[in-house]
Design an enzyme around this catalytic site. Sequence first.
Site: not given
Length: 487
Positions: A87, A286
């Site tokens: 992430d 992201d």
Amino acid sequence: MQKSWLVLLVACLGLQGTTALTLHRRDLPAVVSLDIKRNNAVDPVARDRMRRKRDKTVEQNLDNEETLYFCNITLGTPKQSLRLVLDTGSSDLWCNAANSTLCSSRDQPCNASGSYDPSSSSSYAYTSSDFNISYADGTGAAGDYVTDTIHIGGATVKDFQFGVGYSSSSAEGVLGIGYTTNEVQVGRLGKSAYANLPQAMVKNGLIQSNAYSLWLNDLGADTGSILFGGVNTEKYHGELQTLPIQTVNGVYSEFIIALTGVSLSSASSHHNYSSSDALPAAVLLDSGSSLTYLPNSIVQDIYDDLGVTYESSSGVGYVPCSLAQQNINVTYTFSSPIITVGIDELVLDAGDLRFRNGARACIFGIVPAGDSTAVLGDTFLRSAYVVYDLSNNEISLANTKFNSTKDNILEIGTGDDSVPGATQVSNPVTSVVADGSGARIGGPTGEIFTDIPSATSSGGAAAPAGPTDVPKHLVLGAAAIGYVLAF
């Protein structure tokens, strides 16, 4: 596999600017390479909401299972294996404790991703009980910050700090690699930052600069890679172009850049949405978000032009799976860099779901952002080669080269203009407001996680009915041409 650089294979798996930089080529570049692997998420929108939180290289392969990217690491002495979600939108590495409430439940939901047992590691040390991460829907994890030895491919970092969840509502741990200013103990408690994984690699001499490049490969590929401290020139087309990262309230905390244009084109037509009042817009890069979340008005136009059916209760757009066979592209412009995403990268398998006319229904990879900051998730990132330069607060972009089997690793050095072969974009748009809203995967909400809401066997929790403040007229779309979902 023989390579002349330090490779950490962790199966987790036009232009106006300055002259291109001198390439940093060395016989033994300091890089760390990790494989990443894709994993399926049954409901990517619900999962995004649940997990949105707010001569030296290291390469890691990434495992790709369509909507989520994992990497495999080990922690402790002896080694304990874990599979973590990679992430870029968060900054803490955290995993479930073996004796956590969730992992100890009857259906053993943590078996697939693994868990960590501090009592079984001779190199474990307690740091504090400050670890507490909460997501926008109330899910999260709470426990301790600890230090232990992390093994990531062929590299080792001792005394590495991470979070251990003793109370958790997600069976999937997270490998957050964002800015240290976005760490939980910084954002929630106002404490000093610690060296998260990229910074710890610099500190331990594994890489020269706090920078890495991400190559997810296409939707059909099982694996991609992340290269800490370097770039792989065989994984993209053309030249890398460099843009400034935007601050949030004056602080560099998330990978936000300015999106200046969006268009849709086919062999016979072209639709330009760049005149929308929503542009330019702040967008977050992201990897922890499965889908792409754009301003509502732009999504409305795209849905109208493609005939997308919006299902408001799930917050998902649906299209006939056959759309993937069409010669259609969505193009994103960032002042100068242009990234082209083929429609086949935006049509995601939804299982046996069908429209009432019998046609197979697939999830469309772009959905409304609502009131939150727009997010360029995996349905965008698969088509872009992205260099995240945290040391210089810059992002470098190029169109990805799908399914490339060649490698040419160049080290990212130190100082200004350190990304090999990248050129600075002249006069990039920077007049966008980034509020950092929403707890994207890892983005702390500032709230304390105190309870576990009805976790499923996969660690998921019930999601809200739909995106916040999404116009109800989005429910129309393809219903006008006979594509109505059969429930």
